[in-house]
Scaffold this motif. Structure first.
Motif, PDB file in Angstrom:
ATOM      1  N   ALA A  21       0.811  -1.217   0.000  1.00 18.13           N
ATOM      2  CA  ALA A  21       0.000   0.000   0.000  1.00 18.13           C
ATOM      3  C   ALA A  21       0.846   1.271   0.000  1.00 18.13           C
ATOM      4  N   GLY A  22       2.154   1.109   0.107  1.00 17.12           N
ATOM      5  CA  GLY A  22       3.045   2.266   0.111  1.00 17.12           C
ATOM      6  C   GLY A  22       3.199   2.917   1.469  1.00 17.12           C
ATOM      7  N   LEU A  23       2.653   2.270   2.504  1.00 22.72           N
ATOM      8  CA  LEU A  23       2.743   2.850   3.847  1.00 22.72           C
ATOM      9  C   LEU A  23       4.176   2.858   4.370  1.00 22.72           C
ATOM     10  N   LEU A  24       4.934   1.818   4.004  1.00 19.30           N
ATOM     11  CA  LEU A  24       6.321   1.764   4.475  1.00 19.30           C
ATOM     12  C   LEU A  24       7.149   2.899   3.874  1.00 19.30           C
ATOM     13  N   ASN A  25       6.869   3.209   2.603  1.00 18.48           N
ATOM     14  CA  ASN A  25       7.561   4.348   1.978  1.00 18.48           C
ATOM     15  C   ASN A  25       7.196   5.648   2.680  1.00 18.48           C
ATOM     16  N   MET A  26       5.902   5.778   3.041  1.00 17.83           N
ATOM     17  CA  MET A  26       5.450   6.972   3.745  1.00 17.83           C
ATOM     18  C   MET A  26       6.100   7.066   5.120  1.00 17.83           C
ATOM     19  N   VAL A  27       6.157   5.920   5.817  1.00 18.94           N
ATOM     20  CA  VAL A  27       6.786   5.887   7.139  1.00 18.94           C
ATOM     21  C   VAL A  27       8.271   6.204   7.031  1.00 18.94           C
ATOM     22  N   SER A  28       8.903   5.679   5.973  1.00 15.15           N
ATOM     23  CA  SER A  28      10.340   5.944   5.792  1.00 15.15           C
ATOM     24  C   SER A  28      10.590   7.435   5.551  1.00 15.15           C
ATOM     25  N   ARG A  29       9.641   8.103   4.836  1.00  8.83           N
ATOM     26  CA  ARG A  29       9.790   9.549   4.637  1.00  8.83           C
ATOM     27  C   ARG A  29       9.609  10.298   5.950  1.00  8.83           C
ATOM     28  N   LEU A  30       8.635   9.846   6.757  1.00  7.65           N
ATOM     29  CA  LEU A  30       8.405  10.495   8.047  1.00  7.65           C
ATOM     30  C   LEU A  30       9.576  10.285   9.006  1.00  7.65           C
ATOM     31  N   MET A  31      10.162   9.089   8.923  1.00  3.08           N
ATOM     32  CA  MET A  31      11.269   8.753   9.826  1.00  3.08           C
ATOM     33  C   MET A  31      12.623   9.198   9.279  1.00  3.08           C
ATOM     34  N   TYR A  32      12.621   9.763   8.058  1.00  2.00           N
ATOM     35  CA  TYR A  32      13.904  10.102   7.419  1.00  2.00           C
ATOM     36  C   TYR A  32      14.781  11.034   8.264  1.00  2.00           C
ATOM     37  N   PRO A  33      14.204  12.068   8.936  1.00  2.02           N
ATOM     38  CA  PRO A  33      15.074  12.924   9.767  1.00  2.02           C
ATOM     39  C   PRO A  33      15.866  12.140  10.806  1.00  2.02           C
ATOM     40  N   VAL A  34      15.215  11.124  11.417  1.00  4.47           N
ATOM     41  CA  VAL A  34      15.908  10.299  12.420  1.00  4.47           C
ATOM     42  C   VAL A  34      16.861   9.329  11.738  1.00  4.47           C
ATOM     43  N   ILE A  35      16.355   8.659  10.672  1.00  6.62           N
ATOM     44  CA  ILE A  35      17.166   7.681   9.956  1.00  6.62           C
ATOM     45  C   ILE A  35      18.399   8.321   9.339  1.00  6.62           C
ATOM     46  N   SER A  36      18.227   9.555   8.819  1.00  6.80           N
ATOM     47  CA  SER A  36      19.365  10.235   8.174  1.00  6.80           C
ATOM     48  C   SER A  36      20.467  10.560   9.169  1.00  6.80           C
ATOM     49  N   LYS A  37      20.082  10.783  10.431  1.00  2.00           N
ATOM     50  CA  LYS A  37      21.089  11.030  11.472  1.00  2.00           C
ATOM     51  C   LYS A  37      21.807   9.735  11.840  1.00  2.00           C
ATOM     52  N   LEU A  38      21.050   8.643  11.884  1.00  2.00           N
ATOM     53  CA  LEU A  38      21.660   7.353  12.209  1.00  2.00           C
ATOM     54  C   LEU A  38      22.485   6.804  11.051  1.00  2.00           C
ATOM     55  N   PHE A  39      21.997   7.044   9.818  1.00  2.00           N
ATOM     56  CA  PHE A  39      22.645   6.494   8.623  1.00  2.00           C
ATOM     57  C   PHE A  39      22.936   7.613   7.625  1.00  2.00           C
ATOM     58  N   PRO A  40      23.884   8.507   7.936  1.00  2.00           N
ATOM     59  CA  PRO A  40      24.146   9.660   7.044  1.00  2.00           C
ATOM     60  C   PRO A  40      24.752   9.271   5.700  1.00  2.00           C
ATOM     61  N   ILE A  92      23.679   6.935   3.668  1.00  2.00           N
ATOM     62  CA  ILE A  92      22.688   6.393   2.727  1.00  2.00           C
ATOM     63  C   ILE A  92      21.996   7.544   2.011  1.00  2.00           C
ATOM     64  N   PRO A  93      22.007   7.552   0.674  1.00  2.00           N
ATOM     65  CA  PRO A  93      21.329   8.632  -0.073  1.00  2.00           C
ATOM     66  C   PRO A  93      19.820   8.605   0.140  1.00  2.00           C
ATOM     67  N   LYS A  94      19.199   9.759   0.063  1.00  5.21           N
ATOM     68  CA  LYS A  94      17.744   9.863   0.230  1.00  5.21           C
ATOM     69  C   LYS A  94      17.046   9.085  -0.882  1.00  5.21           C
ATOM     70  N   ALA A 134      17.543   0.798   0.582  1.00  2.00           N
ATOM     71  CA  ALA A 134      17.991   0.349   1.912  1.00  2.00           C
ATOM     72  C   ALA A 134      17.192   1.009   3.021  1.00  2.00           C
ATOM     73  N   LEU A 135      16.785   2.267   2.804  1.00  2.00           N
ATOM     74  CA  LEU A 135      16.035   2.988   3.835  1.00  2.00           C
ATOM     75  C   LEU A 135      14.703   2.306   4.133  1.00  2.00           C
ATOM     76  N   GLY A 136      14.004   1.873   3.075  1.00  2.00           N
ATOM     77  CA  GLY A 136      12.726   1.184   3.257  1.00  2.00           C
ATOM     78  C   GLY A 136      12.891  -0.106   4.032  1.00  2.00           C
ATOM     79  N   TYR A 137      13.943  -0.861   3.695  1.00  2.00           N
ATOM     80  CA  TYR A 137      14.193  -2.124   4.406  1.00  2.00           C
ATOM     81  C   TYR A 137      14.575  -1.883   5.861  1.00  2.00           C
ATOM     82  N   ILE A 138      15.344  -0.827   6.107  1.00  2.00           N
ATOM     83  CA  ILE A 138      15.738  -0.491   7.479  1.00  2.00           C
ATOM     84  C   ILE A 138      14.510  -0.114   8.299  1.00  2.00           C
TER      85      ILE A 138
END
Length: 199
Positions: free
Chosen positions: A61-80, A82-84, A88-92
Motif C-alpha cells: 500500500a506504500g505505507l512503508l515508503n510513507m513511514v520511511s519519509r516520516l522517519m527520514y530525519p531520524v534515519i538520516s542522522k543514524l545512517f548519514p 545512505i542517499p535519500k 535500503a532505507l525502506g528495508y531499514i
C-alpha cells in the motif's frame, strides 16, 4: 564456529549424564523438549502470520515508503551515508518497525535485505561500512514497543497478565538501543579521530 560450540555442549552433556548415571533423565528431557518446541512453534505461527501479513499489506500500500519519509530525519542522522530515497532505507524502516512490534523473526529478512543494499553502496567490499555496523547495533538492541512474541508465549503458558511486561520491555529496550547507538558513535568517532592523528 557456532555449530562446533553446539556439538561441544551436546557431547559434554551426554558424557556427563553417562558418568553420573542420568541418561534416562536426559532422554526424557530431549523428547519432552522437542514436543514442547513443536507446540510453541505452532502457537506462534498465528501471531507471526498475522503481523507478517500486515507488514506485506503496508508495503504494497506504500505505507512503508510513507513511514520511511516520516522517519527520514531520524534515519538520516543514524545512517548519514545512505542517499535519500535509496531502497535500503525502506528495508531499514521495515526492520525497525518489525522489531518495535517484537517480531524478531519477521525483522530478520528485512535486515538481511537492508544489509545487501548497504553492501552494494559499499561497492561490495568485505569490510562492513559505517551504516552496516550501525544497522547491526540498532537491530540487535531493537527498541520494542509491543513484545508480541513474548506476549504470545505468556498466553500459551496461561499467564494471568500476559501484557504486564510491556512497560518493562519498553524501558529495557529503550536503554539498550540508546546504549548501542552511543557505543556505535563512540567507536566511530574514535576511529575517525585516530585516522586524523588525534589519538
Amino acid at each position: 564456529m557456532v555449530n562446533i560450540i553446539w556439538v561441544f555442549l551436546f557431547l559434554t552433556g551426554f558424557i556427563f549424564a553417562a558418568i553420573t548415571g542420568n541418561m534416562e533423565a536426559v532422554n526424557e528431557a530431549v523428547f519432552s523438549g522437542a514436543k514442547e518446541a513443536v507446540v510453541i512453534c505452532i502457537g506462534l505461527i498465528s501471531v507471526l502470520t498475522f503481523w507478517l501479513g500486515i507488514m506485506k499489506i503496508a508495503e504494497n500500500a506504500g505505507l512503508l515508503n510513507m513511514v520511511s519519509r516520516l522517519m527520514y530525519p531520524v534515519i538520516s542522522k543514524l545512517f548519514p551515508d545512505i542517499p535519500k530515497g535509496h531502497p535500503a532505507l525502506g528495508y531499514i524502516v521495515s526492520n525497525m518497525t518489525a522489531n518495535m512490534f517484537g517480531l524478531g523473526n519477521a525483522a530478520t529478512p528485512m535486515g538481511i535485505k537492508a544489509m545487501k543494499e548497504l553492501k552494494k553502496l559499499n561497492n561490495d567490499k568485505d569490510e562492513a561500512s559505517r551504516s552496516m555496523i550501525t544497522l547491526l547495533a540498532v537491530n540487535t538492541a531493537s527498541i520494542t514497543l509491543i513484545p508480541t512474541t513474548v506476549i504470545a508465549l505468556r498466553i500459551e503458558y496461561d499467564s494471568a497478565a500476559p501484557t504486564e511486561i510491556v512497560m518493562t520491555t519498553i524501558l529495557a529496550t529503550a536503554c539498550s538501543t540508546l546504549g548501542a547507538i552511543l557505543i556505535d558513535r563512540y567507536f566511530y568517532y574514535k576511529r575517525m579521530n585516530k585516522g586524523r592523528g588525534i589519538y
